[in-house]
Design an enzyme around this catalytic site. Structure first.
Site, PDB file in Angstrom:
ATOM      1  N   ARG A 202     -58.979  -8.266  64.952  1.00  0.00           N
ATOM      2  CA  ARG A 202     -59.824  -9.176  65.731  1.00  0.00           C
ATOM      3  C   ARG A 202     -59.118  -9.534  67.035  1.00  0.00           C
ATOM      4  O   ARG A 202     -59.537 -10.415  67.744  1.00  0.00           O
ATOM      5  CB  ARG A 202     -60.093 -10.477  64.945  1.00  0.00           C
ATOM      6  CG  ARG A 202     -60.748 -10.272  63.594  1.00  0.00           C
ATOM      7  CD  ARG A 202     -62.182  -9.795  63.725  1.00  0.00           C
ATOM      8  NE  ARG A 202     -62.814  -9.638  62.421  1.00  0.00           N
ATOM      9  CZ  ARG A 202     -62.728  -8.534  61.684  1.00  0.00           C
ATOM     10  NH1 ARG A 202     -62.026  -7.493  62.120  1.00  0.00           N
ATOM     11  NH2 ARG A 202     -63.322  -8.461  60.515  1.00  0.00           N
TER      12      ARG A 202
ATOM     13  N   GLU B 117     -63.612   3.372  55.732  1.00  0.00           N
ATOM     14  CA  GLU B 117     -63.163   2.457  54.673  1.00  0.00           C
ATOM     15  C   GLU B 117     -62.975   3.310  53.429  1.00  0.00           C
ATOM     16  O   GLU B 117     -63.933   3.860  52.905  1.00  0.00           O
ATOM     17  CB  GLU B 117     -64.217   1.374  54.408  1.00  0.00           C
ATOM     18  CG  GLU B 117     -64.500   0.453  55.574  1.00  0.00           C
ATOM     19  CD  GLU B 117     -63.496  -0.694  55.677  1.00  0.00           C
ATOM     20  OE1 GLU B 117     -62.547  -0.740  54.862  1.00  0.00           O
ATOM     21  OE2 GLU B 117     -63.659  -1.532  56.573  1.00  0.00           O
TER      22      GLU B 117
HETATM   23 ZN   LIG Z   1     -59.251  -3.477  57.157  1.00  0.00          ZN
END
Ligand SMILES: [Zn+2]
Length: 396
Positions: A257, A358
Protein backbone atom coordinates in the site's frame (compact mmCIF):
# COMPACT_ATOMS: atom_id res chain seq x y z
CA UNK A 1 -8.37 -15.53 -25.72
CA UNK A 2 -11.19 -14.11 -23.67
CA UNK A 3 -10.87 -10.76 -22.03
CA UNK A 4 -11.79 -10.25 -18.42
CA UNK A 5 -12.21 -6.99 -16.66
CA UNK A 6 -10.28 -7.26 -13.48
CA UNK A 7 -9.18 -4.71 -11.05
CA UNK A 8 -6.21 -4.46 -8.95
CA UNK A 9 -5.78 -5.86 -5.52
CA UNK A 10 -4.05 -8.36 -3.39
CA UNK A 11 -6.12 -10.38 -0.98
CA UNK A 12 -6.07 -8.79 2.40
CA UNK A 13 -6.43 -10.52 5.67
CA UNK A 14 -5.39 -7.74 7.94
CA UNK A 15 -3.87 -8.85 11.19
CA UNK A 16 -4.47 -5.94 13.49
CA UNK A 17 -2.21 -4.82 16.27
CA UNK A 18 -2.71 -6.76 19.42
CA UNK A 19 -1.10 -7.26 22.73
CA UNK A 20 -0.37 -10.94 22.17
CA UNK A 21 3.16 -11.73 23.32
CA UNK A 22 5.79 -12.26 20.63
CA UNK A 23 6.72 -15.72 21.93
CA UNK A 24 3.14 -16.94 22.41
CA UNK A 25 2.80 -20.29 20.64
CA UNK A 26 -1.02 -20.25 20.45
CA UNK A 27 -1.55 -23.86 21.57
CA UNK A 28 -5.28 -24.54 21.84
CA UNK A 29 -6.11 -21.08 20.53
CA UNK A 30 -9.15 -21.36 18.28
CA UNK A 31 -9.76 -19.61 15.00
CA UNK A 32 -13.30 -18.25 14.63
CA UNK A 33 -14.65 -17.19 11.28
CA UNK A 34 -17.42 -14.64 11.80
CA UNK A 35 -20.14 -13.56 9.42
CA UNK A 36 -21.29 -10.17 10.61
CA UNK A 37 -24.45 -8.73 9.13
CA UNK A 38 -24.26 -5.05 9.99
CA UNK A 39 -21.81 -2.26 10.89
CA UNK A 40 -23.04 -1.94 14.48
CA UNK A 41 -22.38 -5.59 15.17
CA UNK A 42 -18.99 -5.26 13.48
CA UNK A 43 -18.11 -2.34 15.75
CA UNK A 44 -19.29 -4.20 18.86
CA UNK A 45 -17.22 -7.25 17.93
CA UNK A 46 -14.21 -5.08 17.21
CA UNK A 47 -14.52 -3.37 20.56
CA UNK A 48 -14.80 -6.68 22.41
CA UNK A 49 -11.86 -8.18 20.57
CA UNK A 50 -9.61 -5.13 20.88
CA UNK A 51 -10.08 -5.14 24.64
CA UNK A 52 -8.61 -8.65 24.79
CA UNK A 53 -5.47 -10.42 23.62
CA UNK A 54 -7.01 -11.91 20.51
CA UNK A 55 -5.42 -12.04 17.08
CA UNK A 56 -7.66 -10.47 14.47
CA UNK A 57 -7.64 -10.97 10.74
CA UNK A 58 -9.83 -8.81 8.58
CA UNK A 59 -11.14 -10.35 5.47
CA UNK A 60 -12.35 -7.08 4.10
CA UNK A 61 -11.88 -3.60 5.38
CA UNK A 62 -15.59 -3.16 6.06
CA UNK A 63 -15.10 -5.71 8.79
CA UNK A 64 -18.25 -7.72 8.08
CA UNK A 65 -16.48 -11.03 7.91
CA UNK A 66 -13.43 -11.75 9.93
CA UNK A 67 -11.21 -14.35 11.46
CA UNK A 68 -10.40 -14.04 15.13
CA UNK A 69 -7.91 -16.26 16.96
CA UNK A 70 -8.99 -16.70 20.57
CA UNK A 71 -7.05 -18.03 23.58
CA UNK A 72 -8.58 -21.17 25.17
CA UNK A 73 -9.71 -19.47 28.38
CA UNK A 74 -11.72 -16.92 26.36
CA UNK A 75 -13.47 -19.33 23.99
CA UNK A 76 -16.65 -19.97 26.04
CA UNK A 77 -17.11 -16.29 26.82
CA UNK A 78 -16.60 -15.32 23.19
CA UNK A 79 -19.17 -17.87 22.02
CA UNK A 80 -21.71 -16.50 24.50
CA UNK A 81 -20.96 -12.95 23.39
CA UNK A 82 -21.45 -13.88 19.72
CA UNK A 83 -24.65 -15.76 20.58
CA UNK A 84 -26.12 -12.71 22.33
CA UNK A 85 -25.19 -10.53 19.38
CA UNK A 86 -26.63 -13.11 16.95
CA UNK A 87 -23.39 -13.19 14.98
CA UNK A 88 -22.92 -16.39 12.98
CA UNK A 89 -19.59 -18.09 13.35
CA UNK A 90 -17.69 -21.17 12.38
CA UNK A 91 -14.64 -22.55 14.18
CA UNK A 92 -12.05 -23.14 11.47
CA UNK A 93 -9.24 -24.43 13.68
CA UNK A 94 -9.33 -25.74 17.23
CA UNK A 95 -5.60 -25.56 17.86
CA UNK A 96 -3.83 -22.89 15.84
CA UNK A 97 -0.54 -23.49 17.66
CA UNK A 98 -0.71 -27.22 17.02
CA UNK A 99 -1.42 -26.62 13.33
CA UNK A 100 1.57 -24.30 13.10
CA UNK A 101 3.79 -26.72 15.03
CA UNK A 102 2.95 -29.48 12.54
CA UNK A 103 3.74 -27.14 9.66
CA UNK A 104 7.10 -26.29 11.31
CA UNK A 105 7.99 -29.95 11.76
CA UNK A 106 7.11 -30.72 8.15
CA UNK A 107 9.27 -27.80 7.12
CA UNK A 108 12.22 -29.18 9.10
CA UNK A 109 11.77 -32.61 7.54
CA UNK A 110 11.69 -31.09 4.07
CA UNK A 111 14.83 -29.06 4.76
CA UNK A 112 16.63 -32.17 6.00
CA UNK A 113 15.41 -34.43 3.20
CA UNK A 114 16.54 -32.04 0.48
CA UNK A 115 19.83 -30.69 1.89
CA UNK A 116 18.52 -27.31 2.94
CA UNK A 117 17.54 -26.36 -0.58
CA UNK A 118 15.18 -23.33 -0.28
CA UNK A 119 13.16 -24.48 -3.27
CA UNK A 120 11.93 -27.38 -1.12
CA UNK A 121 11.34 -25.80 2.29
CA UNK A 122 10.48 -22.42 3.82
CA UNK A 123 13.83 -20.73 4.40
CA UNK A 124 14.67 -17.41 6.03
CA UNK A 125 16.12 -14.59 3.93
CA UNK A 126 19.78 -15.25 4.76
CA UNK A 127 19.40 -18.95 3.88
CA UNK A 128 17.87 -18.02 0.54
CA UNK A 129 20.70 -15.59 -0.18
CA UNK A 130 23.34 -18.21 0.70
CA UNK A 131 21.65 -20.66 -1.64
CA UNK A 132 21.57 -18.04 -4.41
CA UNK A 133 25.28 -17.31 -3.86
CA UNK A 134 25.84 -21.01 -4.48
CA UNK A 135 23.85 -20.82 -7.71
CA UNK A 136 25.97 -17.86 -8.81
CA UNK A 137 29.23 -19.72 -8.21
CA UNK A 138 27.93 -22.81 -10.03
CA UNK A 139 26.78 -20.66 -12.95
CA UNK A 140 29.47 -18.03 -13.17
CA UNK A 141 29.21 -15.74 -16.12
CA UNK A 142 25.46 -16.13 -16.46
CA UNK A 143 24.16 -15.62 -12.91
CA UNK A 144 24.82 -12.69 -10.61
CA UNK A 145 23.47 -11.51 -7.29
CA UNK A 146 23.17 -7.77 -6.75
CA UNK A 147 22.34 -5.82 -3.63
CA UNK A 148 19.78 -3.08 -4.27
CA UNK A 149 19.69 -1.62 -0.76
CA UNK A 150 18.98 -2.44 2.86
CA UNK A 151 15.81 -3.00 4.83
CA UNK A 152 14.90 -0.85 7.84
CA UNK A 153 16.64 -3.34 10.16
CA UNK A 154 19.64 -3.52 7.85
CA UNK A 155 19.01 -6.75 6.00
CA UNK A 156 20.25 -7.03 2.44
CA UNK A 157 17.75 -6.54 -0.39
CA UNK A 158 19.02 -8.76 -3.17
CA UNK A 159 18.17 -9.56 -6.77
CA UNK A 160 19.38 -12.64 -8.65
CA UNK A 161 19.94 -12.01 -12.34
CA UNK A 162 20.16 -14.65 -15.02
CA UNK A 163 21.55 -13.61 -18.39
CA UNK A 164 22.23 -16.87 -20.15
CA UNK A 165 23.68 -15.77 -23.48
CA UNK A 166 25.46 -12.56 -22.49
CA UNK A 167 23.24 -10.29 -24.59
CA UNK A 168 22.94 -6.69 -23.44
CA UNK A 169 19.82 -4.54 -22.98
CA UNK A 170 17.53 -7.52 -23.36
CA UNK A 171 13.93 -7.18 -22.16
CA UNK A 172 13.59 -8.13 -18.48
CA UNK A 173 11.23 -10.52 -16.73
CA UNK A 174 11.21 -9.33 -13.10
CA UNK A 175 9.68 -11.59 -10.45
CA UNK A 176 9.44 -10.73 -6.76
CA UNK A 177 7.97 -12.34 -3.65
CA UNK A 178 7.38 -11.73 0.06
CA UNK A 179 6.33 -8.10 -0.14
CA UNK A 180 3.90 -9.45 2.46
CA UNK A 181 5.80 -11.12 5.26
CA UNK A 182 3.62 -14.13 6.04
CA UNK A 183 3.18 -15.35 2.46
CA UNK A 184 5.83 -18.06 2.71
CA UNK A 185 4.80 -20.04 -0.32
CA UNK A 186 5.67 -17.08 -2.56
CA UNK A 187 9.48 -17.01 -2.11
CA UNK A 188 9.61 -20.83 -2.07
CA UNK A 189 7.77 -20.90 -5.40
CA UNK A 190 10.09 -18.24 -6.80
CA UNK A 191 13.10 -20.34 -5.73
CA UNK A 192 11.56 -23.41 -7.33
CA UNK A 193 11.21 -21.54 -10.62
CA UNK A 194 14.80 -20.25 -10.51
CA UNK A 195 16.12 -23.77 -10.01
CA UNK A 196 13.88 -25.27 -12.68
CA UNK A 197 14.79 -22.64 -15.27
CA UNK A 198 18.51 -23.25 -14.72
CA UNK A 199 18.11 -27.04 -14.79
CA UNK A 200 15.92 -27.02 -17.90
CA UNK A 201 18.26 -24.62 -19.66
CA UNK A 202 21.24 -26.83 -18.93
CA UNK A 203 19.32 -29.92 -20.00
CA UNK A 204 18.79 -28.32 -23.40
CA UNK A 205 15.04 -27.80 -23.12
CA UNK A 206 14.37 -25.78 -26.27
CA UNK A 207 11.36 -23.87 -24.92
CA UNK A 208 13.31 -22.71 -21.86
CA UNK A 209 16.41 -21.94 -23.91
CA UNK A 210 14.36 -19.67 -26.15
CA UNK A 211 12.71 -17.90 -23.20
CA UNK A 212 15.98 -17.40 -21.36
CA UNK A 213 18.00 -16.28 -24.37
CA UNK A 214 15.39 -13.74 -25.35
CA UNK A 215 14.95 -12.19 -21.87
CA UNK A 216 17.03 -11.34 -18.83
CA UNK A 217 15.41 -12.80 -15.73
CA UNK A 218 15.59 -10.91 -12.44
CA UNK A 219 14.38 -12.49 -9.20
CA UNK A 220 13.90 -10.72 -5.89
CA UNK A 221 12.97 -13.52 -3.47
CA UNK A 222 12.28 -11.41 -0.38
CA UNK A 223 11.16 -7.80 -0.81
CA UNK A 224 10.36 -7.42 2.90
CA UNK A 225 13.02 -9.45 4.75
CA UNK A 226 12.45 -7.79 8.17
CA UNK A 227 8.81 -8.79 8.23
CA UNK A 228 9.48 -12.13 6.57
CA UNK A 229 12.17 -13.23 9.03
CA UNK A 230 10.00 -11.96 11.91
CA UNK A 231 7.29 -14.47 10.93
CA UNK A 232 9.72 -17.29 11.76
CA UNK A 233 9.99 -16.29 15.42
CA UNK A 234 6.90 -17.90 16.93
CA UNK A 235 3.28 -18.78 16.21
CA UNK A 236 2.07 -15.36 17.29
CA UNK A 237 4.36 -13.59 14.80
CA UNK A 238 3.65 -16.12 12.05
CA UNK A 239 0.87 -14.04 10.48
CA UNK A 240 2.73 -10.71 10.45
CA UNK A 241 2.17 -8.94 7.14
CA UNK A 242 3.93 -5.55 7.15
CA UNK A 243 7.44 -4.13 7.38
CA UNK A 244 9.03 -3.64 10.82
CA UNK A 245 9.69 0.09 10.88
CA UNK A 246 8.27 1.59 14.10
CA UNK A 247 5.36 4.06 13.89
CA UNK A 248 4.17 5.59 17.13
CA UNK A 249 2.78 2.65 19.15
CA UNK A 250 2.84 0.21 16.28
CA UNK A 251 5.18 -1.40 13.78
CA UNK A 252 5.32 -1.42 10.07
CA UNK A 253 3.52 -0.22 6.97
CA UNK A 254 1.90 -2.46 4.39
CA UNK A 255 4.53 -2.33 1.63
CA UNK A 256 1.90 -3.16 -0.96
CA UNK A 257 0.00 0.00 0.00
CA UNK A 258 3.18 2.12 0.02
CA UNK A 259 3.82 2.61 -3.70
CA UNK A 260 3.26 5.97 -5.33
CA UNK A 261 0.14 5.22 -7.30
CA UNK A 262 -3.25 6.11 -5.77
CA UNK A 263 -1.38 6.35 -2.47
CA UNK A 264 -3.79 6.42 0.49
CA UNK A 265 -6.75 5.45 -1.68
CA UNK A 266 -9.36 2.73 -1.20
CA UNK A 267 -8.39 -0.36 0.75
CA UNK A 268 -5.72 1.37 2.81
CA UNK A 269 -5.63 2.75 6.34
CA UNK A 270 -3.97 5.76 7.93
CA UNK A 271 -3.89 3.99 11.30
CA UNK A 272 -0.39 2.61 12.05
CA UNK A 273 -1.97 -0.26 14.00
CA UNK A 274 -3.82 -1.45 10.94
CA UNK A 275 -2.39 -4.18 8.81
CA UNK A 276 -3.18 -2.16 5.69
CA UNK A 277 -1.48 1.00 7.02
CA UNK A 278 -0.12 2.80 3.97
CA UNK A 279 2.75 4.53 5.80
CA UNK A 280 3.24 8.30 6.28
CA UNK A 281 4.04 8.86 2.61
CA UNK A 282 4.68 6.87 -0.54
CA UNK A 283 7.97 4.97 -0.38
CA UNK A 284 8.40 5.70 3.32
CA UNK A 285 9.69 2.12 3.66
CA UNK A 286 13.30 1.56 2.58
CA UNK A 287 12.23 -1.74 1.00
CA UNK A 288 9.67 -0.23 -1.39
CA UNK A 289 11.99 2.70 -2.10
CA UNK A 290 14.83 0.35 -3.07
CA UNK A 291 12.58 -1.84 -5.21
CA UNK A 292 11.01 1.15 -7.00
CA UNK A 293 14.45 2.70 -7.65
CA UNK A 294 15.70 -0.57 -9.07
CA UNK A 295 12.66 -1.02 -11.31
CA UNK A 296 12.93 2.59 -12.47
CA UNK A 297 16.58 1.91 -13.40
CA UNK A 298 15.59 -0.98 -15.67
CA UNK A 299 12.42 0.70 -16.90
CA UNK A 300 13.19 0.49 -20.62
CA UNK A 301 13.97 -3.21 -20.45
CA UNK A 302 10.95 -3.84 -18.25
CA UNK A 303 8.63 -2.09 -20.71
CA UNK A 304 9.61 -4.73 -23.25
CA UNK A 305 9.26 -7.48 -20.65
CA UNK A 306 7.10 -8.24 -17.65
CA UNK A 307 6.66 -7.66 -13.91
CA UNK A 308 5.24 -10.45 -11.75
CA UNK A 309 4.72 -10.13 -7.99
CA UNK A 310 3.94 -13.37 -6.13
CA UNK A 311 1.44 -13.22 -3.27
CA UNK A 312 -0.64 -15.77 -1.35
CA UNK A 313 -3.30 -16.93 -1.14
CA UNK A 314 -6.47 -17.71 -3.05
CA UNK A 315 -5.49 -19.03 -6.48
CA UNK A 316 -6.23 -15.90 -8.41
CA UNK A 317 -4.17 -14.48 -11.23
CA UNK A 318 -4.68 -10.73 -10.95
CA UNK A 319 -4.28 -8.81 -14.14
CA UNK A 320 -4.87 -5.30 -15.42
CA UNK A 321 -8.20 -4.84 -17.16
CA UNK A 322 -7.46 -5.86 -20.71
CA UNK A 323 -5.29 -8.89 -20.01
CA UNK A 324 -6.54 -12.41 -19.60
CA UNK A 325 -6.32 -14.79 -16.68
CA UNK A 326 -4.45 -18.08 -16.75
CA UNK A 327 -6.82 -21.00 -17.09
CA UNK A 328 -6.25 -22.94 -13.86
CA UNK A 329 -6.69 -19.80 -11.83
CA UNK A 330 -9.81 -17.78 -11.24
CA UNK A 331 -10.17 -14.18 -12.31
CA UNK A 332 -10.63 -11.93 -9.33
CA UNK A 333 -12.54 -8.72 -8.98
CA UNK A 334 -11.53 -6.52 -6.10
CA UNK A 335 -11.08 -2.80 -6.28
CA UNK A 336 -9.53 -2.21 -2.89
CA UNK A 337 -5.77 -1.89 -3.13
CA UNK A 338 -4.32 1.55 -3.74
CA UNK A 339 -0.55 1.89 -3.51
CA UNK A 340 0.26 -1.61 -4.74
CA UNK A 341 3.44 -2.50 -6.60
CA UNK A 342 1.94 -3.86 -9.78
CA UNK A 343 -0.36 -0.89 -10.41
CA UNK A 344 2.63 1.40 -9.89
CA UNK A 345 4.73 -0.63 -12.32
CA UNK A 346 1.96 -0.59 -14.89
CA UNK A 347 0.77 3.00 -14.62
CA UNK A 348 3.89 4.86 -13.46
CA UNK A 349 6.57 2.91 -15.32
CA UNK A 350 4.39 2.16 -18.30
CA UNK A 351 4.98 -1.59 -18.18
CA UNK A 352 2.22 -3.22 -20.14
CA UNK A 353 2.46 -6.69 -18.62
CA UNK A 354 2.16 -6.58 -14.86
CA UNK A 355 0.68 -9.42 -12.83
CA UNK A 356 -0.02 -10.49 -9.27
CA UNK A 357 -0.69 -14.20 -8.92
CA UNK A 358 -2.21 -15.25 -5.60
CA UNK A 359 -0.79 -18.72 -5.06
CA UNK A 360 -2.25 -21.78 -3.32
CA UNK A 361 -4.40 -22.79 -1.56
CA UNK A 362 -7.93 -22.12 -2.78
CA UNK A 363 -9.42 -19.27 -0.76
CA UNK A 364 -11.47 -20.18 2.33
CA UNK A 365 -11.01 -17.15 4.54
CA UNK A 366 -8.78 -18.88 7.08
CA UNK A 367 -5.38 -17.88 8.35
CA UNK A 368 -4.09 -21.39 7.72
CA UNK A 369 -4.06 -20.57 4.01
CA UNK A 370 -0.94 -18.52 4.75
CA UNK A 371 0.82 -21.45 6.41
CA UNK A 372 0.64 -24.42 4.06
CA UNK A 373 2.77 -27.51 4.48
CA UNK A 374 6.18 -27.47 2.80
CA UNK A 375 4.83 -30.40 0.78
CA UNK A 376 2.82 -27.85 -1.19
CA UNK A 377 5.97 -26.18 -2.55
CA UNK A 378 6.51 -28.54 -5.52
CA UNK A 379 2.79 -28.41 -6.40
CA UNK A 380 2.80 -24.63 -6.38
CA UNK A 381 6.19 -24.53 -8.08
CA UNK A 382 5.09 -26.77 -10.94
CA UNK A 383 1.85 -24.95 -11.71
CA UNK A 384 3.32 -21.46 -11.43
CA UNK A 385 6.37 -22.44 -13.49
CA UNK A 386 4.01 -23.54 -16.27
CA UNK A 387 1.99 -20.33 -15.92
CA UNK A 388 5.05 -18.07 -16.02
CA UNK A 389 6.43 -19.80 -19.12
CA UNK A 390 3.00 -19.50 -20.78
CA UNK A 391 2.59 -15.76 -20.14
CA UNK A 392 6.17 -14.96 -21.13
CA UNK A 393 5.78 -16.95 -24.33
CA UNK A 394 2.75 -14.81 -25.16
CA UNK A 395 4.86 -11.64 -25.35
CA UNK A 396 7.70 -13.04 -27.47
ZN1 LIG B 1 0.02 -10.30 -0.37
Amino acid sequence: MRLFVLSLCCLQLALLASAVKEDEELFDWQEFHLTIENPQAAATVRHYVNARDFLVANENHLGYTESVVVPPQEVIGFMAFLGNLQVKYEILEKDVGGMLLRARLENKLSARAFNNDPSTYFAQSSEIYTWMEGLVSQNSGVASLVSIGRSYEGRNLRVLRLNMNGGSNKPVIFIDAAIHAREWLAPATLNYIVKQLINDYKAGNSEVRTLMNKFDWHFMPVVNPDGYDYTFRSSSTRYWRKTRKPYRFAYGADPNRNFDFMFGGPGTSNNPSSDIYHGPNAFSEPETKALSDYLTGIRNQLQQGMYISFHTYGQWWLTPAWLHPISAFRPHRNDEAAGGSYDWVKYRLGVKYSFTPELRPYYNGSLSGFSPSAREIPNSGKEIYQAVKAVVKEIM
